[in-house]
Design a protein around this motif. Structure first.
Motif, mmCIF file in Angstrom:
data_model
loop_
_atom_site.group_PDB
_atom_site.id
_atom_site.type_symbol
_atom_site.label_atom_id
_atom_site.label_comp_id
_atom_site.label_asym_id
_atom_site.label_seq_id
_atom_site.Cartn_x
_atom_site.Cartn_y
_atom_site.Cartn_z
ATOM 1 N N UNK A 192 3.162 -9.130 2.337
ATOM 2 C CA UNK A 192 2.589 -9.322 3.587
ATOM 3 C C UNK A 192 3.339 -8.547 4.533
ATOM 4 N N UNK A 193 4.699 -8.216 4.571
ATOM 5 C CA UNK A 193 5.491 -7.385 5.404
ATOM 6 C C UNK A 193 4.785 -5.872 5.359
ATOM 7 N N UNK A 194 4.730 -5.529 4.017
ATOM 8 C CA UNK A 194 4.086 -3.887 3.876
ATOM 9 C C UNK A 194 2.602 -3.891 4.659
ATOM 10 N N UNK A 195 2.111 -5.020 4.666
ATOM 11 C CA UNK A 195 0.659 -4.817 5.303
ATOM 12 C C UNK A 195 0.818 -4.935 6.836
ATOM 13 N N UNK A 196 1.870 -5.196 7.475
ATOM 14 C CA UNK A 196 1.934 -5.291 8.953
ATOM 15 C C UNK A 196 1.900 -4.109 9.758
ATOM 16 N N UNK A 216 2.720 0.541 9.454
ATOM 17 C CA UNK A 216 3.210 1.738 8.604
ATOM 18 C C UNK A 216 4.806 1.864 8.504
ATOM 19 N N UNK A 217 5.469 1.377 9.204
ATOM 20 C CA UNK A 217 7.068 1.193 9.175
ATOM 21 C C UNK A 217 7.448 0.296 8.080
ATOM 22 N N UNK A 218 6.883 -0.750 8.098
ATOM 23 C CA UNK A 218 7.180 -1.832 6.883
ATOM 24 C C UNK A 218 6.734 -1.335 5.846
ATOM 25 N N UNK A 219 5.264 -0.689 5.900
ATOM 26 C CA UNK A 219 4.884 -0.013 4.641
ATOM 27 C C UNK A 219 5.874 1.048 3.904
ATOM 28 N N UNK A 220 6.481 1.961 4.861
ATOM 29 C CA UNK A 220 7.245 2.865 4.555
ATOM 30 C C UNK A 220 8.591 2.386 4.107
#
Length: 82
Positions: free
Chosen positions: A35-39, A41-45
């Motif tokens: 869920x955090x990764x989907x928030x 680009x910063x979280x995804x990275x």
């Protein structure tokens, strides 16, 4: 839930900490990280390489299957040496 971000994780997500309410479908660390990764680009990275990040639930190192609730404190940080 209180989320704490340390070192380069903090730099990539752009904040040191935040308080959130968990979405209904998030019940463990794996789902929280997804869920955090989907928030944004910063979280995804920051969370793209799970071998480069550690996490703790209520100040105890946790595994991906660790249950989480709105009452927990979660810390995300790079592996430490020393």
């Amino acid at each position: 839930m209180k989320l704490l971000y340390f070192a380069w994780v903090r730099n990539k997500v752009g904040i040191a900490e935040e308080n959130i309410t968990l979405p209904d479908h998030v019940g463990d660390m794996a789902a929280l990280l997804t869920w955090l990764r989907e928030r944004n680009d910063g979280f995804a990275d920051a969370l793209s390489d799970m071998t480069a990040i550690r996490f703790a639930v209520n100040q105890e190192i946790a595994a991906l299957d660790q249950p989480v609730t709105d009452d927990d404190e979660i810390a995300l940080f790079p592996p430490m040496t020393g």
